[in-house]
Structure formats: C-alpha cells, structure tokens
Design a protein around this motif. Structure first.
Motif, short mmCIF file in Angstrom:
data_model
loop_
_atom_site.label_atom_id
_atom_site.label_comp_id
_atom_site.label_asym_id
_atom_site.label_seq_id
_atom_site.Cartn_x
_atom_site.Cartn_y
_atom_site.Cartn_z
N ASP A 30 -17.13 -9.00 -2.20
CA ASP A 30 -16.65 -8.02 -1.21
C ASP A 30 -17.77 -7.52 -0.31
N GLY A 31 -18.97 -8.10 -0.43
CA GLY A 31 -20.03 -7.82 0.54
C GLY A 31 -21.04 -6.77 0.15
N ARG A 32 -20.96 -6.22 -1.08
CA ARG A 32 -21.91 -5.19 -1.47
C ARG A 32 -23.31 -5.76 -1.69
N ILE A 33 -24.30 -4.90 -1.50
CA ILE A 33 -25.69 -5.30 -1.68
C ILE A 33 -26.00 -5.45 -3.16
N LYS A 34 -26.36 -6.63 -3.55
CA LYS A 34 -26.86 -6.92 -4.90
C LYS A 34 -27.95 -7.96 -4.75
N PRO A 35 -29.01 -7.94 -5.55
CA PRO A 35 -29.27 -6.92 -6.56
C PRO A 35 -29.53 -5.56 -5.93
N ASP A 36 -29.52 -4.50 -6.73
CA ASP A 36 -29.85 -3.17 -6.23
C ASP A 36 -31.34 -3.05 -5.94
N LEU A 37 -32.15 -3.59 -6.83
CA LEU A 37 -33.60 -3.57 -6.64
C LEU A 37 -34.21 -4.68 -7.48
N ARG A 180 -12.08 -5.62 0.01
CA ARG A 180 -13.01 -4.51 -0.21
C ARG A 180 -12.63 -3.75 -1.47
N ILE A 181 -13.64 -3.43 -2.32
CA ILE A 181 -13.38 -2.75 -3.58
C ILE A 181 -13.75 -1.27 -3.50
N LEU A 182 -14.62 -0.88 -2.56
CA LEU A 182 -15.04 0.52 -2.44
C LEU A 182 -13.82 1.44 -2.26
N VAL A 183 -13.77 2.53 -3.00
CA VAL A 183 -12.66 3.49 -2.91
C VAL A 183 -13.03 4.65 -2.00
N ASN A 184 -14.11 5.35 -2.33
CA ASN A 184 -14.56 6.50 -1.54
C ASN A 184 -15.65 6.06 -0.56
N ASP A 185 -15.29 6.01 0.71
CA ASP A 185 -16.23 5.55 1.74
C ASP A 185 -16.87 6.75 2.42
N ILE A 219 -19.23 0.28 5.27
CA ILE A 219 -17.91 0.51 4.67
C ILE A 219 -17.78 -0.22 3.33
N LEU A 220 -18.90 -0.75 2.81
CA LEU A 220 -18.83 -1.59 1.62
C LEU A 220 -19.56 -1.00 0.41
N ASP A 221 -20.66 -0.30 0.64
CA ASP A 221 -21.54 0.12 -0.46
C ASP A 221 -21.38 1.58 -0.82
N ASN A 222 -21.73 1.92 -2.07
CA ASN A 222 -21.78 3.33 -2.47
C ASN A 222 -23.22 3.85 -2.43
N VAL A 223 -24.05 3.17 -1.64
CA VAL A 223 -25.40 3.61 -1.30
C VAL A 223 -25.56 3.46 0.19
N GLU A 224 -26.02 4.51 0.88
CA GLU A 224 -26.31 4.42 2.31
C GLU A 224 -27.68 5.03 2.56
N GLN A 225 -28.42 4.41 3.48
CA GLN A 225 -29.77 4.89 3.75
C GLN A 225 -30.05 4.87 5.25
#
Length: 240
Positions: A30-37, A180-185, A219-225
């Motif tokens: 669904d496009g999320r950033i992985k790995p996290d670090l 898309r799997i993110l619920v709370n954008d 609109i995809l991740d639960n981390v924004e910077q």
C-alpha cells in the motif's frame, strides 16, 4: 529494521552508510515507507545458542533488529530515570526516526527508511532541559493541533509526527494489492508566519521507488516529517 554494514569510524555522511545485500527493501504493497530505519547487522558480535557463555559474529536483519530493540530499551530506561514515565510506542518511534542520521537518498527512502539509528542523539534530545522536545497530544476527528515556534534562522527546523493507527483493512490475498490501509490520516504542516509560506512533509512514490523524496501530502504513512534546512528568522506555526 534494515541492516547496514558496521561503521568503525562512525557516521560521516549519507554515502558512508552501506546497505547489506540481505536487507529487504520497501515499499509495502500500500506504499508505506519500510524499513522504518536501519542499524548495524553485519558481523555483529553477540550471544549465541550453543551454550550459556557462547558468543560469536552473526549477520542479518535478525541482528540489526535486536540491536535497535536493545537501544530503544535503553532510551526508555533513560526517559524513566529522567521523568518517571515511559514514552508511548508512537513517541518512541517518532523520537528515533526524528534523530536518525540520514542515509541513502536525501530524506526517507525505501532502502534506508528514515535513516541510521542514532541512540546518542535520541538521548540528547530527551535530556534537553530547556524545552520539551517530545510532546504527546490528542486530536479528535476533524480537529487541529497548533504550536508556535521561533527560529533564529541559524539552524534547520525539523518536525516529526508519529501516531499509533487503528488496525486497517488488509486486502484479500492477491498479487501486489495497492489498497490503502492507513485509517487515521493526520496532516503535518509548517507555516512561516511572515508570509504564510507552507512547508509540507516528505512523500515517496511507491510506483517509482528509486525516486528521491519530494514534498507533498502524505496519505499513506503514520509518520510525517517536515524539514526546512535554511529557514528565515522569525515565527513559525506547526499545524497537525
């Protein structure tokens, strides 16, 4: 947690961090950033299973992940000693992604995530007794959180928002589903009050995973910077 080679001389720049051949790359379907670090996972000297006193060198993300987990546990211990509380999961994740050393392409990417784990920088940040740099807030549906900051124009402004999302709806088994799997954008913005200029967070293009990060609406991740490397002197407002 991705695995990188050891750096005996320490971090000297993005080009000094080398991903291993066995570290998996993102994005998720669904496009999320992985790995996290990423963390050192190459020939890491650690305990082994042959006996109670057995140690040897091992390699893999099975080494970089416990390397990171142990480091995060020490950060939690330090926070508990300072404030008699533990960081929430979202705050701890946001903290280590915020203080990670940039690796790979500028900004986040699908090989190095948000960068190389830097435990010392994370401990330094929570130990700052002049300003509470980790803030935990609640936002209701459709609500807003605002924080006004002043920049002296001499150092970068970096803001990271991280939250624990509700469980999303995962697609039925299929080849590369993109639902898309993110619920709370949540949406992070930094506004320069001098002229209303809006600075948006990093985003990546999952259909072109080798591209560098650009700025836009994540609109995809639960981390924004948000990162403004050369800010003008004056007041800014963080808006979530």
């Amino acid at each position: 947690v991705g695995a990188v080679r050891d750096m005996p001389l320490g971090y000297t720049g993005r080009e000094n961090v080398k991903i291993t051949s066995y570290s998996a790359f993102g994005p998720t379907d669904d496009g999320r950033i992985k790995p996290d670090l990423v963390a050192n996972g190459d020939r890491l000297y650690s305990s082994y299973s042959a006996g109670d006193d057995d140690y040897r060198n091992s390699s893999g993300t099975s080494m970089s992940a416990p390397n990171a987990s142990g480091s995060l546990a020490l950060i939690q211990q330090h926070h508990k000693e300072l404030f008699d509380t533990c960081l929430t999961a979202a705050s701890l994740k946001g903290l280590v992604l915020h203080t990670a050393d940039d690796a790979g392409k500028s900004g986040p990417d699908y090989k190095y995530g948000w960068g190389l784990l830097n435990t010392f920088s994370a401990v330094e940040l929570i130990s700052d007794d002049e300003f509470d740099r980790v803030q935990e807030e609640r936002i209701s549906d459709g609500g807003e959180y605002r924080l006004r900051l002043y920049s002296n124009g001499e150092e970068a402004i970096k803001i990271t928002a991280c939250w624990t999302d509700r469980e999303g709806v995962v697609s039925v088994p299929a080849l590369d589903p993109v639902n898309r799997i993110l619920v709370n954008d949540l949406d992070l913005r930094l506004v320069r009050l001098l002229d209303g200029y809006e600075i948006r967070p990093f985003i990546l293009d999952p259909l072109n995973p080798d591209n560098e990060a650009i700025r836009g609406d994540n609109i995809l991740d639960n981390v924004e910077q948000v990162l403004e490397e050369t800010p003008l002197k004056g007041f800014y407002e963080v808006i979530v």
